[in-house]
Design an enzyme around this catalytic site. Structure first.
Site, short mmCIF file in Angstrom:
data_model
loop_
_atom_site.label_atom_id
_atom_site.label_comp_id
_atom_site.label_asym_id
_atom_site.label_seq_id
_atom_site.Cartn_x
_atom_site.Cartn_y
_atom_site.Cartn_z
N GLY A 89 0.81 -1.22 0.00
CA GLY A 89 0.00 0.00 0.00
C GLY A 89 0.84 1.26 0.00
NE ARG A 100 -6.33 6.55 5.58
CZ ARG A 100 -6.86 5.59 6.32
NH1 ARG A 100 -7.56 5.89 7.41
NH2 ARG A 100 -6.68 4.32 6.00
N GLY A 140 -6.47 -6.03 -3.16
CA GLY A 140 -7.00 -6.58 -1.92
C GLY A 140 -6.02 -7.50 -1.23
CG ASP A 159 0.20 -1.05 7.92
OD1 ASP A 159 0.11 -2.29 8.07
OD2 ASP A 159 -0.77 -0.35 7.60
CD GLU A 168 -12.87 -7.02 5.84
OE1 GLU A 168 -12.35 -5.92 6.02
OE2 GLU A 168 -12.52 -8.05 6.47
CG ASN A 190 -9.10 -10.23 10.56
OD1 ASN A 190 -8.19 -10.89 11.06
ND2 ASN A 190 -9.16 -9.92 9.27
C1 UD1 Z 1 -7.98 -5.65 6.79
C2 UD1 Z 1 -8.90 -6.85 6.98
C3 UD1 Z 1 -9.84 -6.60 8.17
C4 UD1 Z 1 -9.01 -6.30 9.41
C5 UD1 Z 1 -8.06 -5.14 9.14
C6 UD1 Z 1 -7.13 -4.96 10.29
C7 UD1 Z 1 -9.25 -7.76 4.77
C8 UD1 Z 1 -10.14 -7.86 3.60
N1 UD1 Z 1 -9.66 -7.04 5.79
O1 UD1 Z 1 -8.82 -4.56 6.44
O2 UD1 Z 1 -10.65 -7.72 8.40
O3 UD1 Z 1 -9.86 -5.99 10.49
O4 UD1 Z 1 -7.25 -5.40 7.98
O5 UD1 Z 1 -6.39 -3.78 10.09
O6 UD1 Z 1 -8.19 -8.37 4.77
N2 UD1 Z 1 -2.39 -4.53 1.28
C9 UD1 Z 1 -1.58 -4.91 0.25
N3 UD1 Z 1 -2.13 -5.14 -0.98
C10 UD1 Z 1 -3.47 -5.02 -1.21
C11 UD1 Z 1 -4.29 -4.63 -0.13
C12 UD1 Z 1 -3.72 -4.39 1.10
O7 UD1 Z 1 -0.36 -5.03 0.40
O8 UD1 Z 1 -3.88 -5.24 -2.33
C13 UD1 Z 1 -1.79 -4.25 2.59
C14 UD1 Z 1 -1.97 -2.77 2.91
O9 UD1 Z 1 -0.82 -2.04 2.54
C15 UD1 Z 1 -2.18 -2.78 4.39
C16 UD1 Z 1 -2.77 -4.15 4.70
O10 UD1 Z 1 -2.51 -4.95 3.56
O11 UD1 Z 1 -0.98 -2.68 5.08
C17 UD1 Z 1 -4.25 -4.10 5.02
O12 UD1 Z 1 -4.95 -3.68 3.90
P1 UD1 Z 1 -6.24 -2.77 4.00
O13 UD1 Z 1 -6.80 -2.63 2.64
O14 UD1 Z 1 -5.93 -1.54 4.76
O15 UD1 Z 1 -7.21 -3.68 4.83
P2 UD1 Z 1 -8.28 -3.17 5.85
O16 UD1 Z 1 -9.37 -2.54 5.11
O17 UD1 Z 1 -7.64 -2.43 6.93
#
Ligand code: UD1
Ligand code: CA
Length: 454
Positions: free
Chosen positions: A11, A15, A78, A102, A151, A166
């Site tokens: 990511g 922000r 995702g 992170d 979610e 989660n």
């Molecule tokens: C995710 C979880 C949620 C959990 C939360 C905790 C999913 C679908 N949801 O949501 O259940 O409560 O984390 O913080 O997993 N990332 C990638 N590649 C992607 C997408 C994300 O590397 O394609 C990394 C992001 O940089 C980030 C992390 O994965 O560090 C979480 O991704 P994010 O999209 O923020 O998930 P949440 O919506 O927070």
């Protein structure tokens, strides 16, 4: 079973309002993702998989040569899609542990508990109960058993009331994970491939799903903006402070201490407020560190007193020494036992012998100073001629009068005395008194000028 750690770090972190990818923002001077990698290594994962996307160049530079499997996720579709990119490096009998670049404060013990909780062919999710679960995926249970994760954006009002969330951190069986990832779809509120959807798949296949909880919810917190980053920093520092106190240090205020590296302490160390430790610092027993000191990569011997506002960088200080206030020990400074360095004294690449003193306003650079030497106030070693550096040698028992300039290379012999205000350009022999200053003159018949009348 081999442990296969997959760290999601693709990511951008919009922000953060930064040119730097989010995971490179630092906690205790170490990029967040480095904390995660170090924890993975401590767990036994020698070569974690790092799923990267945004800021690849900066990330590669920051990570350097350390062993990592670099896995590109070109588009962030995702968390499920992110883990799917790591599949080529996953074998069937791996236990896959998903971590987040992170989320830096997860304790080793917590992850060990998660791995222990994981059933042989099942999976384990790290969950936490939050008074305000907004934004997180909710853990759905039936008769106490986990059946899925929903979610925030896909949840019903009823599901939104669930407080168990989660963390995102999971331990999964390699073989099944690969089949589940292949079946993910993105038909949900965010149009993303959710890693969390595999929980319901596992449940429908009758696979055991265990959970574990961290001691402290901060262990699963990430940083999306700089406010959260600062909160992580404070949580990390408080944890370090607590460790130090349990190791025998007395902290005047655990909230006003910063450790950006490691600190080892002996018993009865006393640390006043606003002290910063960097690199590897070792404090012997009974050491006191006054307010506002910065100590970096140094070793301080037993019962030494570091007085306020001193800076020590790459130096070794013996036992029963006194440093400061306002002293600066630069790299390769060595103070032997019982020596004193006082206010506004700077040392660089200099050894100060046992029981020797430089108490006021002095620069000692490239000097070798013996035992029981007294360096008077305002002494300067003139170690640099504009092109080269030279050594000043001051032997045991010598006395350097105040405001002397020692023009290197020069040697002051054993028990020699240099008169105050001298500019020493030639060696002083053992036991000798050397006075190298303009002679005092008395002008007879001199009269003060009188005001000119207009
Ligand atoms: C995710 C979880 C949620 C959990 C939360 C905790 C999913 C679908 N949801 O949501 O259940 O409560 O984390 O913080 O997993 N990332 C990638 N590649 C992607 C997408 C994300 O590397 O394609 C990394 C992001 O940089 C980030 C992390 O994965 O560090 C979480 O991704 P994010 O999209 O923020 O998930 P949440 O919506 O927070
Ligand atoms: Ca998130």
């Amino acid at each position: 079973m081999a442990l296969n750690v997959v760290i999601l770090a693709a990511g951008k972190g919009t922000r953060m309002k930064s040119d730097l990818p989010k995971v490179l923002h630092k906690v205790a001077e170490r990029p967040m993702v480095q904390h995660v990698i170090d924890t993975a290594r401590a767990l036994g994962a020698d070569k974690p998989q790092l799923v990267y996307g945004y800021g690849a160049g900066a990330l590669q530079t920051a990570m350097g040569e350390q062993p990592l499997h670099w896995v590109l996720q070109a588009e962030q579709l995702g968390t499920g899609h992110a883990v799917a990119q790591a599949v080529p490096n996953i074998t069937d009998d791996d236990t896959v542990l998903v971590l987040y670049g992170d989320v830096p404060l997860t304790r080793l013990e917590t992850l060990q508990q998660l791995l222990v909780a994981k059933p042989a062919n099942g999976l384990a999710v790290l969950t936490v109960n939050l008074a305000n679960p907004t934004g997180y995926g909710r853990i759905m249970r039936e008769n106490g058993h986990v059946v899925g994760i929903v979610e925030q954006k896909d949840a019903t009002p009823e599901q939104l009331k669930i407080n168990e969330v989660n963390s995102g951190i999971m331990a999964l069986p390699g073989k099944q994970l690969k089949s589940w990832l292949a079946k993910l779809s993105n038909s949900n509120a965010q149009g993303e491939y959710y890693l969390t959807d595999i929980i319901a798949m596992a449940h429908s296949e009758g696979i055991d799903i265990a959970t574990a909880q961290p001691q402290d919810p901060m262990e699963v917190e990430g940083a999306n903006n700089r406010l959260q980053l600062a909160a992580l920093e404070r949580a990390y520092q408080l944890r370090q402070a607590e460790k130090l106190m349990l190791a025998g240090a007395n902290l005047r205020d655990p909230a006003r201490l910063d450790i950006r590296g490691t600190v080892e302490v002996g018993n009865d160390v006393m640390i006043d407020i606003n002290v910063i430790f960097e690199g590897k610092v070792v404090l012997g027993k009974g050491v006191t560190v006054g307010a506002n000191c910065i100590l970096k990569d140094c070793t301080i011997g037993a019962n030494t007193d570091i007085k306020p506002n001193s800076m020590i960088d790459n130096a070794t200080v013996g036992s029963d020494c006194s440093v400061g206030p306002y002293a600066r020990l630069r790299p390769e400074s060595v103070m032997l036992d019982d020596s004193h360095v006082g206010n506004f004294v700077e040392m660089k690449k200099t050894t100060l012998g046992k029981g020797s003193k430089a108490n006021h306003l002095t620069y000692l650079g490239d000097a070798v100073i013996g035992d029981k030497v007294n360096v008077g106030a305002g002494t300067i070693t003139c170690n640099y001629d504009g092109a080269n550096k030279f050594v000043t040698t001051i032997k045991n028992g010598a006395f350097i009068g105040s405001n002397s300039s020692l023009v290197a290379p020069v040697t002051v012999g054993v028990n020699a005395t240099v008169g105050a205000g001298s500019v020493l350009t030639r060696d002083a022999a053992d036991g000798e008194l050397v006075v190298a200053r303009a002679k005092q003159r008395h002008i007879e018949g001199w009269q003060r000028p009188l005001k000119i009348k207009k």
